[in-house]
Design an enzyme around this catalytic site. Structure first.
Site, short mmCIF file in Angstrom:
data_model
loop_
_atom_site.label_atom_id
_atom_site.label_comp_id
_atom_site.label_asym_id
_atom_site.label_seq_id
_atom_site.Cartn_x
_atom_site.Cartn_y
_atom_site.Cartn_z
N ASN A 163 -9.19 1.22 10.01
CA ASN A 163 -8.47 0.82 11.22
C ASN A 163 -8.98 1.54 12.46
O ASN A 163 -9.45 0.92 13.40
CB ASN A 163 -6.97 1.09 11.03
CG ASN A 163 -6.16 0.71 12.26
OD1 ASN A 163 -6.21 -0.43 12.70
ND2 ASN A 163 -5.45 1.66 12.83
N THR A 164 -8.91 2.89 12.43
CA THR A 164 -9.23 3.65 13.64
C THR A 164 -10.62 3.35 14.18
O THR A 164 -10.81 3.23 15.39
CB THR A 164 -9.10 5.16 13.36
OG1 THR A 164 -7.80 5.40 12.84
CG2 THR A 164 -9.29 5.98 14.62
N ALA A 213 -9.73 5.16 4.64
CA ALA A 213 -9.59 6.31 5.54
C ALA A 213 -10.87 7.11 5.70
O ALA A 213 -11.59 7.37 4.74
CB ALA A 213 -8.48 7.25 5.10
N GLY A 214 -11.13 7.49 6.93
CA GLY A 214 -12.24 8.38 7.24
C GLY A 214 -13.52 7.68 7.66
O GLY A 214 -14.40 8.29 8.24
N GLY A 264 -8.02 8.63 10.13
CA GLY A 264 -8.23 8.67 11.57
C GLY A 264 -9.32 9.63 12.01
O GLY A 264 -9.58 9.78 13.19
N LYS A 312 0.87 -1.18 0.00
CA LYS A 312 0.00 0.00 0.00
C LYS A 312 0.91 1.23 0.00
O LYS A 312 1.67 1.45 0.94
CB LYS A 312 -0.89 0.01 1.25
CG LYS A 312 -1.66 1.33 1.40
CD LYS A 312 -2.52 1.36 2.66
CE LYS A 312 -2.99 2.78 2.93
NZ LYS A 312 -3.77 2.90 4.16
#
Lengths: 256, 367
Positions: free
Chosen positions: A206-207, A184-185, A158, A97
């Site tokens: 992830n977050t 993301a987001g 995040g 990635k």
């Protein structure tokens, strides 16, 4: 027919990609993987300590998982390329990635450097999944230089803010022949579900899982949301109407 | 343009006005905002904001977990040399302090490296006094060549240098730098730094920016809290970090919040900084710069450090010796400052785990 996502030489049943960062203990990871049903997991090469006597994050990743090492920390194409090669040499496989970020405030990716790194690494046989802003021209160039997918952000990394870039994501999904993976987001399972309903090939997050009070339960929720969104996309969503459709239509008098 | 130009835009009177006129309603509104202005940050440092510490702490905790996760990076300082040509009233290495000075030989650097690396530490911070004739760039490069074999990341906390010197050290394997301005108040700075090259306030103030220009990956700044009014120095530390981050977005900017500790010099400072004040500064800064790192040293005691993990801290030192050669000879007692948290790396890791966080030893690798 079985619905599969094919990237490189790998056919995936699950369209949820997950991460390894931000957990209070790496030992949580096997359960997160199990509950989410995910088959692809990202790891930041910068964090893997291959010489640690107490082991490292890789010890907690089951062997069947597709590793997706990322180039976190790279500020330009050259650093990303070096990190990718180190990852391969360390036995992390040939998926990468590309994450080139020279903005520590918003963590927005650098499209130009990302294209340069992708071209070199795709040429070396890597399966390259670049993280980008949802910019159509950048995505098109990435397709041209050999990316295996494109991974546009829904909102800054995040931030858990959801699909703030929805209109641009739709354009990418429409125009780019490669799998479009929203990365993301994504903050809530409903965000992931919506991305999948729109036709995204997969979601990477992830977050939202790692920062939940019960990460395992949240992993399961995301697995279900992604699967539900995908099914809805395949089923074909009904048209959404702005106004109620009247039972006495205005043109009802026109019989012939 | 230097940070000094920005510094000059805030007079003492302006700061005082904000402190006097900030209301509880202002603080509540600021805590609820997504992006804070420098003036919002200043308001969070006001005496009024003390009444809202819990609200600030909750938001700081949430932002830290979101941006950094439940992880704490561990590092250890290694003092290479305590020779110093400066006369700073508050520092143990002060040129007029009489004690046997020491500088590690390359054999000793290697031994110290082996000892520290055996504890699992991968991020090392090397320190010297200011004596470029003997502990200058060539000496540091020699040390770095050895340390590279043992550690994945090397940071420096040394005297203020030229941009080219920073670039040379980076070439050798240094990845980030720490530079404390000590105090942003130029008049006080002049009174505390009696003699030596460090007396040049502006040269030191611009050192972090020179390091950014040289391409350092990480730049950590701070003021020695207790020299001047902590609210004032805290504000300018945050403002300085914000200035660097905006101008050099590729650099990982972080701040430290060192409180003055007793040293051999034992200077008098009239501004004691209590725990509540440090927490106010820590949480206000986290709200102002949600993505900036915040290391916490062993100047703070174990109990305070355990609590601080939840309030915005991202990095902690462990197994600390502040004397040159302290890792191989723990009898060394001529340290730069007194350590309050004497836990070794294992004890520190266990404490972090117990608090529901993950100790991280490696977060970068020279590429």
């Amino acid at each position: 027919m079985v619905d599969q996502l094919v990237i490189g030489d790998r056919s995936l049943q699950s369209r949820l990609f997950i991460g390894t960062g931000k957990y209070s203990a790496d030992a949580l990871i096997p359960e997160i993987i199990k509950k989410s049903g995910s088959e692809v997991i990202t790891v930041a090469l910068r964090r893997i300590d291959f010489n640690s006597p107490t082991g490292n994050v890789m010890d907690h990743i089951p062997s069947g998982m597709q590793l997706l090492p990322n180039t976190s920390g790279a500020r330009n194409a050259q650093e990303a390329i070096r990190i990718a090669r180190l990852a391969k040499a360390a036995g992390c496989g040939n998926w990468i990635k590309i994450e080139v970020i020279s903005d520590n405030k918003y963590l927005l990716p650098d499209g130009y450097e990302t294209i340069k790194a992708t071209e070199v690494l795709a040429g070396e046989g890597f399966v390259v999944l670049p993280y980008i802003s949802p910019d159509l021209m950048v995505a098109k160039q990435l397709a041209e230089v050999g990316a295996a997918a494109v991974m546009p952000l829904g909102a800054p990394i995040g931030s858990n803010r959801g699909l703030k870039t929805k209109e641009l994501l739709k354009i990418l999904i429409e125009e780019i022949a490669l799998p479009v993976i929203v990365d993301a987001g994504i903050g809530k399972p409903s965000d992931a579900c919506e991305a999948m309903e729109m036709g995204a090939a997969a979601c990477l997050l992830n977050t939202a899982i790692a920062s939940a009070n019960q990460p395992e339960l949240m992993a399961e929720a995301f697995g279900m949301a992604v699967a539900a969104g995908r099914k809805a996309y395949l089923a074909g969503l009904g048209r959404s109407e702005k106004y109620a459709s009247s039972s006495s239509p205005l043109t009802g008098f026109l019989h012939n | 343009m230097s940070f000094y130009d920005e510094y000059l835009q805030y007079s003492d009177a302006d700061i005082e006005t904000v402190f006097q006129h900030t209301t509880s309603a202002d603080i509540e509104r600021i805590i609820g905002k997504d992006r804070l202005t420098p003036k919002d940050f200043l308001a969070l440092l006001s005496p009024k904001a003390e009444e809202h510490l819990e609200g600030m702490a909750q938001k700081a905790h949430q932002l830290t977990v979101q941006n950094f996760g439940r992880v704490i990076l561990l590092y250890t300082p290694m003092y290479l040399s305590d020779y110093c040509t400066n006369k700073c009233t508050y520092c143990g290495f002060n040129v007029t302090n009489v004690f046997t000075r020491k500088q590690l030989t390359m054999e000793e650097v290697e031994k110290e490296a082996q000892t520290v690396a055996a504890s699992g530490i991968q991020h090392i911070l090397i320190l010297t006094g200011e004596a470029p004739a003997i502990a200058g760039v060539p000496y540091m490069k020699e040390c770095v060549a050895i340390l590279k074999r043992y550690f994945s990341s090397i940071a420096i906390e040394v005297y203020a240098m030229e941009e080219e010197e920073y670039a040379e050290l980076m070439e050798a394997g240094v990845e980030s730098m720490t530079m404390y301005q000590e105090t942003y108040n130029p008049l006080l700075y002049d009174r505390l730094h009696l003699k030596g090259p460090k007396k040049d306030y502006r040269y030191r103030l611009d050192a972090p920016e020179r390091a950014c220009r040289a391409g350092m990956r990480g730049v950590n700044i701070g003021a020695l809290l207790g020299l001047d009014d902590w609210r004032r120095d805290g504000f300018f530390t945050g403002l300085h970090a914000n200035y660097l981050q905006n101008k050099y977005p590729g650099v990982e900017v972080s701040i430290s919040l060192p409180r003055i500790r007793p040293t051999m010099g034992n200077c008098e400072t009239g501004n004691s900084v209590n725990d509540k004040s440090i927490v106010q500064f820590m949480t206000a800064f986290r709200l102002f710069m949600p993505r900036a790192g915040m290391p916490l040293s062993t100047r703070e005691n174990a109990e305070f450090r355990n609590h601080a993990i939840q309030l915005g801290i991202t990095k902690m030192s462990a197994g600390v010796q502040t004397a040159v050669g302290g890792h191989i000879d723990s009898q060394e007692n001529s340290g730069q400052f007194a350590v309050s948290d004497t836990r070794n790396v294992k004890e520190m890791s266990d404490a972090i785990l117990q608090l529901g966080y993950q100790p991280v030893f490696k977060d970068w690798h020279a590429i």
